[in-house]
Design a protein around this motif. Structure first.
Motif, mmCIF file in Angstrom:
data_model
loop_
_atom_site.group_PDB
_atom_site.id
_atom_site.type_symbol
_atom_site.label_atom_id
_atom_site.label_comp_id
_atom_site.label_asym_id
_atom_site.label_seq_id
_atom_site.Cartn_x
_atom_site.Cartn_y
_atom_site.Cartn_z
ATOM 1 N N UNK A 93 0.814 -1.218 0.000
ATOM 2 C CA UNK A 93 0.000 0.000 0.000
ATOM 3 C C UNK A 93 0.846 1.265 0.000
ATOM 4 N N UNK A 94 2.154 1.122 0.152
ATOM 5 C CA UNK A 94 3.028 2.294 0.175
ATOM 6 C C UNK A 94 3.447 2.751 -1.221
ATOM 7 N N UNK A 95 3.073 1.971 -2.247
ATOM 8 C CA UNK A 95 3.537 2.242 -3.613
ATOM 9 C C UNK A 95 2.349 2.269 -4.564
ATOM 10 N N UNK A 96 2.389 3.176 -5.531
ATOM 11 C CA UNK A 96 1.362 3.209 -6.578
ATOM 12 C C UNK A 96 1.876 2.517 -7.831
ATOM 13 N N UNK A 97 1.155 1.514 -8.269
ATOM 14 C CA UNK A 97 1.513 0.800 -9.496
ATOM 15 C C UNK A 97 0.260 0.191 -10.088
ATOM 16 N N UNK A 98 0.053 0.437 -11.367
ATOM 17 C CA UNK A 98 -1.108 -0.136 -12.058
ATOM 18 C C UNK A 98 -0.626 -0.723 -13.373
ATOM 19 N N UNK A 99 -0.959 -1.976 -13.607
ATOM 20 C CA UNK A 99 -0.559 -2.647 -14.851
ATOM 21 C C UNK A 99 -1.738 -2.623 -15.813
ATOM 22 N N UNK A 100 -1.476 -2.226 -17.026
ATOM 23 C CA UNK A 100 -2.539 -2.056 -18.014
ATOM 24 C C UNK A 100 -2.583 -3.230 -18.984
ATOM 25 N N UNK A 101 -3.709 -3.342 -19.648
ATOM 26 C CA UNK A 101 -3.828 -4.305 -20.744
ATOM 27 C C UNK A 101 -4.710 -3.710 -21.828
ATOM 28 N N UNK A 102 -4.562 -4.244 -23.020
ATOM 29 C CA UNK A 102 -5.356 -3.763 -24.156
ATOM 30 C C UNK A 102 -5.750 -4.940 -25.022
ATOM 31 N N UNK A 103 -6.737 -4.748 -25.854
ATOM 32 C CA UNK A 103 -7.203 -5.812 -26.741
ATOM 33 C C UNK A 103 -6.569 -5.673 -28.116
ATOM 34 N N UNK A 104 -6.030 -6.790 -28.605
ATOM 35 C CA UNK A 104 -5.454 -6.838 -29.948
ATOM 36 C C UNK A 104 -6.072 -8.025 -30.678
ATOM 37 N N UNK A 105 -6.930 -7.712 -31.640
ATOM 38 C CA UNK A 105 -7.602 -8.750 -32.436
ATOM 39 C C UNK A 105 -8.376 -9.719 -31.548
ATOM 40 N N UNK A 106 -9.043 -9.154 -30.525
ATOM 41 C CA UNK A 106 -9.873 -9.978 -29.645
ATOM 42 C C UNK A 106 -9.118 -10.679 -28.531
ATOM 43 N N UNK B 142 9.011 -0.221 -17.237
ATOM 44 C CA UNK B 142 9.308 1.215 -17.180
ATOM 45 C C UNK B 142 8.859 1.836 -15.868
ATOM 46 N N UNK B 143 7.677 1.445 -15.396
ATOM 47 C CA UNK B 143 7.155 1.962 -14.124
ATOM 48 C C UNK B 143 7.989 1.478 -12.943
ATOM 49 N N UNK B 144 8.437 0.240 -12.988
ATOM 50 C CA UNK B 144 9.291 -0.285 -11.917
ATOM 51 C C UNK B 144 10.596 0.517 -11.852
ATOM 52 N N UNK B 145 11.180 0.821 -13.012
ATOM 53 C CA UNK B 145 12.416 1.612 -13.046
ATOM 54 C C UNK B 145 12.201 2.999 -12.442
ATOM 55 N N UNK B 146 11.049 3.604 -12.738
ATOM 56 C CA UNK B 146 10.739 4.930 -12.166
ATOM 57 C C UNK B 146 10.620 4.842 -10.646
ATOM 58 N N UNK B 147 9.930 3.818 -10.163
ATOM 59 C CA UNK B 147 9.743 3.664 -8.721
ATOM 60 C C UNK B 147 11.077 3.475 -8.008
ATOM 61 N N UNK B 148 11.990 2.748 -8.648
ATOM 62 C CA UNK B 148 13.312 2.515 -8.051
ATOM 63 C C UNK B 148 14.088 3.830 -7.960
ATOM 64 N N UNK B 149 13.946 4.657 -8.975
ATOM 65 C CA UNK B 149 14.693 5.924 -9.016
ATOM 66 C C UNK B 149 14.184 6.937 -7.994
ATOM 67 N N UNK B 150 12.928 6.796 -7.570
ATOM 68 C CA UNK B 150 12.373 7.695 -6.556
ATOM 69 C C UNK B 150 12.850 7.232 -5.181
#
Length: 796
Positions: A672-685, A696-704
């Protein structure tokens, strides 16, 4: 009152559990005459004569009072119009009946009654006798050559009863009445001590002298090879870092892999480890598996070295299960001991004394070996518990040869499955029951492959399945697996069909059968692991499938990532991280990140290897798969990458290490101390979970600097589970599915699997999980059998 005669046939695990003498004495107590006999796989048959009320009460009491380790499937009672008058009650000679099951139990831990006798100095024959056993405990599967279960068909045949043992065997009121695998110090097997140069210490022939010397040498820092029920253990102190380092160095490929510990009782560790009621029940059961227990914050105060399980938040413990284990602790005291499989890495344990010494010379300092033949090798079983649900990691001693029941009718008399390639088991089908073999291991090794073949056919022979009854062979769809080639050879030899099955679909099929899914039902299956050959030729491992017993459809997966250098990415997580970073950021920005991460330090050939890796990527023109750059949707590789970026998984020295170390780090974190959301999208169903953006988000969190790495690890595990759940729920709603299940090796990660379970339950859908079949690759062979059943039905 009239006298009647009945024939009673009982099926289940009713041999080797004290069942026949139990039936005899129960019938005697009800004043019944007639006989009892073992009928091999057909179970036990009784013909009894007496008053109807006595017979009726007898049948009721069979179920009510049966031995605790027995299992009754069915009791069939038929009245006989019999003119024969029985004047006594007897146990008749066994016959070779054929049935659809195995009546033999697994190996059973030594019971409390036997332990009391072993500790009683007045009982000369049993005092400190390591092989003490009775009708309800002792070796079973590992010692039996064939059925029906009798001494002459076990490895105890070489030890004829002495007069006193024979008297006990024939005594109705004795615990050893008609017990088959016991003996005493006069007539039974015995232990001897050998030095590393094979010299038997002949002056150490008494068990007292042997145990004193063994304890002295272990306490002095030596490593012992101790032969047991189904193999051999390497045993040493768990509190001395120098001794543990010596063992790791001698085992060579065991640089960081965790060791299991044996403890004399749970009091030894309760102050330092969390033990739930379920874990307590399992670890003390007759099965005596290794149970992974989570460390408490007080662990540092324990007498267990950090080097037992470096970087992990749990350690595997087991309790003694044979006489020799208890006796060693009697002389050493209440302290944990390392008890690890006595083999060279990736080679099956030796089970013959000469082979044990040959294999372990240079590893063990001395050998404590017995002269009872081990007919079937069986490693210790390993499991962990998720919120009262058992997750079998290695299903072997204490569980095999028990079967997996299928929730549908099967008329096929027999079939075989050859399993995957790593952490393998085979499996045998007998009607609507699957009999997985004991743990085999990695079949890339010739000795292990030979073990697979022997174990598979021993199970087939125990089931008395004839060659002409085998209807098909099932195997993994990966064309290069040794087990695949073997299946094809069997198919040609037997002139029967063979059916390949996609790896992740096999995981889901096993899950479906275990959860009693009906043939007409479909589920959404989440299958997450390190590697499996996909139907598109790529490497799969993060899959969401619409599955029935007849077929499957891929509805979602993790984004494909390049593995520059192929399998080297599994050994060196830095390569996998570099591959994803290059694909995500391009060459110029990636070079800057590589410098920040000092990534070249974690490659075998440093800067040279990194430059080669970058050139390989550049030459591919971003078109994958390319030469030596396969594509992977593996969840395991994403866990490895995050583990590497967080600094805990720089090198894989054993299977699953980076992910396990990540879990160890996450155990200290707060998601709960970290904000992270993993996204997904539809490609051809098909829904694709975006792992490039995730990294990329993990790298940003490490740098903070405000972020704690343990918190990031905890958040990642939870959120990767959440996104799999979200996709699965979307697909379930779209296709009108009410059940979603999880399988594959990543399911062993508690935070990941618990996140999925919570989301699915909150959505009002039923969550399916494993308990009797391993979620990992040891469960694949069961799924292969199920696929073969429905393919065979379709063709016939």
């Amino acid at each position: 009152m009239s006298i009647e005669t009945v024939e009673i046939n009982i099926t289940g695990i009713v041999q080797g559990v004290g069942f026949r003498p139990f039936l005899f004495n129960l019938a005697r107590n009800h004043n019944l005459n007639g006989y009892v006999l073992n009928r091999g796989n057909a179970g036990v048959r009784l013909v009894l004569q007496g008053k109807p009320t006595q017979i009726s009460q007898f049948v009721k009491n069979v179920e009510k009072s049966k031995p605790s380790i027995s299992y009754i499937e069915n009791i069939g009672v038929n009245k006989l119009t019999n003119s024969v008058k029985y004047t006594n009650l007897e146990i008749r000679k066994s016959e070779k009946g054929r049935g659809i099951s195995l009546t033999l139990p697994p190996d059973v831990a030594v019971c409390e009654d036997c332990l009391k006798e072993m500790r009683e100095p007045k009982l000369d024959r049993y005092y400190q006798y390591p092989f003490i056993a009775c009708a309800v405990c002792g070796p079973r599967f590992t010692t039996v050559k064939s059925l029906p279960y009798d001494r002459k068909r076990s490895t105890m045949q070489q030890f004829p009863f002495c007069d006193e043992c024979l008297a006990e065997y024939q005594d109705f009121d004795n615990r050893r009445f008609h017990a088959q695998t016991y003996a005493c110090s006069v007539c039974g097997p015995n232990y001897r001590l050998y030095d590393y140069d094979r010299a038997e210490k002949r002056e150490k022939t008494s068990i007292n002298a042997i145990l004193r010397d063994t304890a002295k040498r272990i306490n002095g820092g030596d490593i012992a090879a101790v032969k047991g029920i189904g193999g051999v253990h390497l045993v040493c102190a768990a509190d001395d870092e120098q001794i543990i380092q010596k063992l790791r160095k001698r085992k060579r490929k065991r640089k960081y892999k965790p060791f299991a510990l044996m403890i004399p009782n749970l009091n030894t560790i309760e102050q330092y480890f969390k033990i739930s009621d379920t874990e307590r029940e399992i670890i003390t059961s007759f099965r005596r598996p290794i149970v992974l227990l989570e460390k408490k914050r007080t662990f540092d105060q324990s007498n267990i070295s950090d080097l037992v399980a470096p970087g992990l938040n749990n350690i595997g413990f087991m309790l003694p299960y044979t006489g020799i284990h208890y006796l060693i602790f009697n002389y050493i005291g209440d302290k944990p001991l390392i008890y690890t499989s006595g083999n060279k890495s990736n080679i099956p344990m030796g089970i013959e004394n000469d082979k044990i010494i040959n294999q372990l010379q240079g590893i063990a300092d001395f050998f404590l070996l017995h002269n009872r033949t081990i007919y079937q090798r069986a490693d210790d079983s390993v499991l962990r518990v998720h919120a009262n649900k058992t997750k079998l990691i290695r299903r072997s001693r204490g569980y095999v040869p028990e079967y997996i029941p299928l929730p549908f009718q099967v008329e096929i008399p027999g079939a075989l499955a050859t399993g995957p390639e790593l952490n393998s088991t085979g499996a045998v089908l007998r009607r609507n029951r699957i009999f997985p073999t004991q743990h085999i291991g990695n079949t890339t090794n010739l000795e292990t492959f030979q073990f697979l073949k022997k174990a598979l056919f021993h199970m087939k022979d125990l089931l008395q399945i004839k060659k002409e009854e085998i209807r098909f062979i099932a195997y993994d769809a990966h064309p290069a697996f040794i087990s695949t080639q073997y299946a094809r050879e069997l198919s040609e030899d037997y002139q029967i069909p063979s059916y390949p099955v996609q790896h992740h679909y096999a995981h889901i099929l096993a899950l479906m059968a275990e959860n009693s899914i009906k043939p007409e039902e479909k589920i959404i299956g989440i299958s997450t692991d390190g590697v499996g050959f996909g139907s598109d030729g790529n490497i799969w491992g993060g899959e969401i499938l619409l599955a029935s017993y007849y077929d499957s459809k891929r509805l979602g997966h993790l984004e494909y990532q390049p593995m520059i250098g192929g399998d080297r990415c599994t050994k060196y997580p830095a390569r996998m991280a570099a591959s994803i970073i290059l694909k995500t950021f391009g060459i110029d920005k990636s070079k800057l990140l590589f410098d920040k991460l000092k990534l070249s330090n974690d490659l075998e050939y440093g800067e040279t290897e990194l430059n080669t890796l970058i050139n390989q990527y550049a030459n591919s023109n971003n078109k994958f798969p390319a030469e030596n750059i396969p594509l992977s949707s593996s969840t395991g590789r994403i866990f490895d990458t995050v583990s590497y970026l967080l600094g805990v998984g720089r090198l894989k020295t054993y299977r699953g290490e980076p992910a396990m170390r990540l879990e160890g780090l996450a155990a200290r974190g707060n998601p709960d101390s970290v904000n992270l959301k993993i996204k997904y999208s539809d490609e051809h169903g098909i829904s694709v979970i975006n792992t490039s953006e995730l990294i990329g988000e993990i790298l940003k969190l490490i740098q903070e600097k405000k972020n704690n790495k343990a918190d990031i690890a905890a958040k990642f595990q939870e959120e990767i589970g959440n996104v799999f759940a979200r996709v699965a729920i979307d697909k379930a709603n779209k296709f009108g599915i009410t059940k979603i299940g999880l399988s594959g090796g990543v399911a062993y990660n508690y935070s990941f699997s618990n996140a999925i379970k919570q989301k699915i339950s909150e959505a009002g859908l039923k969550f399916l999980e494993h308990e009797s079949i391993p979620p990992g690759d040891a469960g694949i062979s069961s799924g292969q059998v199920i696929h073969g059943i429905f393919m065979y039905k379709k063709e016939n």
